[in-house]
Every structure is written in structure tokens, then in C-alpha cells.
Design an enzyme around this catalytic site. Sequence first.
Site, PDB file in Angstrom:
ATOM      1  N   ASP A   9     -22.740 -19.545  -7.009  1.00 18.34           N
ATOM      2  CA  ASP A   9     -22.706 -18.113  -6.706  1.00 18.34           C
ATOM      3  C   ASP A   9     -22.587 -17.324  -8.004  1.00 18.34           C
ATOM      4  OD1 ASP A   9     -22.386 -15.618  -5.639  1.00 18.34           O
ATOM      5  OD2 ASP A   9     -20.621 -16.104  -4.423  1.00 18.34           O
ATOM      6  N   HIS A  59     -21.539 -15.419   5.507  1.00 14.61           N
ATOM      7  CA  HIS A  59     -20.653 -15.241   4.343  1.00 14.61           C
ATOM      8  C   HIS A  59     -19.258 -14.910   4.854  1.00 14.61           C
ATOM      9  CE1 HIS A  59     -18.587 -12.487   1.482  1.00 14.61           C
ATOM     10  NE2 HIS A  59     -18.917 -13.444   0.639  1.00 14.61           N
TER      11      HIS A  59
END
Length: 377
Positions: free
Chosen positions: A194, A296
Amino acid sequence: MEIVHLDVIPLSHTLPEGEGVGDARGFGRERATTLLRAETDTGRVGWGETFVPGRIAKATIEELFRDDVVGMDPFDVESLADRSYTDPYHFGESVFVQSAVSALDVACWDIIGQEVGRPIHRLLGGRKRETLTPYASTMYFTEADRDIAEPIERAVEEGFTAAKIKIGNGVEDDVRRVRTAREILGDDATLMVDVNGNYRPEQAVRTATAIAEYDIGWMEEPVPPENLSGYRELKRSVDIPIAAGEAHYGRFEFKRLIDDRLVDIVQPNLARCGGLSEARTIAKLATTENVGVRPHIWNSAVGLAAAVQFAASVSDYPHTRNVPDPMVVEFDRSENPLREELLEDPFDPTGGVLDVPQGPGLGIEVDEEAVERYRVE
Ligand SMILES: [Mg+2]
């Protein structure tokens, strides 16, 4: 049945001095979110979460939604997401409106599930899976100088078979972090990275090229969420699957990502994307272009529970059992009592398998005393 009471509850917990965690853009010590408690005239209580600052969440719900939602039958839930784009006209797509709708929508689904005695995933089109694969979201950038290997070693000890780590601090550091994580996790584990939007496209390409040999499940937010041309450029030049969505709001923003195939995986957050109704729309849009869907989660236990219910309902299309592509759900491994203390029976992601709660609604029991402990006004 109608909703008679709404309570918007900002929560906050501050980590000790020096213990901040974060990503390549920086770190912070405050963990904050906002819960919504909706009560009906029949005494049912539904919970939702809106992942924006408390005072903004409160003002948005008071100004734009309270008059319509108080007196509403929770079974009319989908009207909330539909109406959000036309009333308030012109700013329905904004993060604050969609985040407010998220909380209201999830609370309504929680009540509906309780009313009919079924978990939400059974109402969103049916049960697609009874277990999920939890992944450890870890190896954060930390305020204190910490060993990067330790959090991955701990994740392995806890039985995780998948992990996502923070990168985005330059190609050399990215390779160091990815190599360390892969060595500890072993070849069979799933490893995602990420960037938190910290790169320009050419920087993201450099890192993606350098880490490709480590078998990366997806590269998340390699460029900022609004940089759609950057995503287009990356998709042409990077072999790693690209994921984004935690900072996108509502069906129209997701449609742009999906229609132009700017990403391989969309990641709606159930406390921001417009809620379960909107997430279901987004998931169906994703199938039209064969884009994957993975939620998420950087939320309290309520937003986490909503994401788990959603994940259990998402279609595997087009995969068959011959092509394993497990539904992974994110478990942030940094300290956060808003995730650990708000439920009578907290989620336990250790051991590599997460059972989907089968109780009605969100399948959770909120500890209201714990909620009050972290409440801020
Ligand atoms: Mg992220």
C-alpha cells in the site's frame, strides 16, 4: 416500524506520545471515527459508522438527513443512497454526504436483519461464503524507530496467511520492506503493498518493477485517488494488479474506476462508500467489467462488521473453485481500542480463517458502556 431516534457518536482514542503509526505520507496518534445509533419505535437498535471527523458527521446528518430519516421505515433503506444524489442536489457525491449515508444505511440494514432474523449477508443477495481469509494490515511507518520485521513475524505467529504492508518511501526502502515481508511470510502467503497515494506515476512504476519478483497480490493506491490519468498510465506499464477505492465515494466515482478499467480491484469502505446498498451497486458494476471487489477496512468494530457482512455476499464471478482467489478482509494490526473494545464478542482474525457472524443484522452486540468510554463531543 419507524426510526424515532438518531444518536451521532464521535469516538476518539489517542495513542501515547511517540507511538504514532501511519503510512508513507506520515503518521498520527489519534484513532477517531463516528458511530450512528438508530432506534425504532419498536425498540430495535441499529448501528452504523461514518468515517469522517465527528463534528462534520454530526452537522451533515443534522442538516441534511435527520428530518427525513426520523419517521422513516428502515425497510426503505435503498431510498437513502438513491436520494443522496438528488437531494441534496449538486453535492451528493461528496465524501461527507456519502459517509453520512453509509452510517444511516448500515444502521437500517442492521435493523432489517434483526427484524427478519437473518444476518445481512443473507439479505444482500445471499450467502456466497461462510468463512473469509483475514489479512494482517501491518508494517506501518512508525513514529518510533522500530524493527520492520517484528510485526510480520507476529502476524505469522498469529496464523495469518496474508498481509499488506506499507511502502511508498522510495524504491530502495520499498524493496527492503517487501523482501523482508516475503522472507518471513514464505512463498505461499499472499502479500499486498500500500503506497497510500504517495507517488507520481513514474515513481510507482519504478517500485512496481523492482518488487514484481516478490509475487505481489495487489499494489494499493500507487498514486493519489484523484489522479485518474495516473492510474491509466500505471495500468499500461505495471504487471502487478492495481487496487483503489478507500478514498472514493458513491457509485459514480467507482463507475469511473471500473468502466475505464483504471484498477483491477475496487475497495469500497463501508463507512464511506455510501453503505451496504451502495457497496452492492458498486460490486455489481465491478462484475460488468470483470473488476475484483475487496473491502477496505480501517474502522471501528462496527464498520468492520459491516465489511465482513458485505464480503460474505460478494460474488466470486468469474472464478470457479479451480482458480482460488479467496475473499480477503483487512485486519489492521495497530493498537486501536475502537476495534477491540466496542463489541461484547470481538472479531478474532488469528488462525487464518474468519467465521462470518450468523446472528441477525450485523451479527454483533455493541457494548454501549465501551462506546461511552471513547465518546467525545
Ligand atoms: Mg490503503
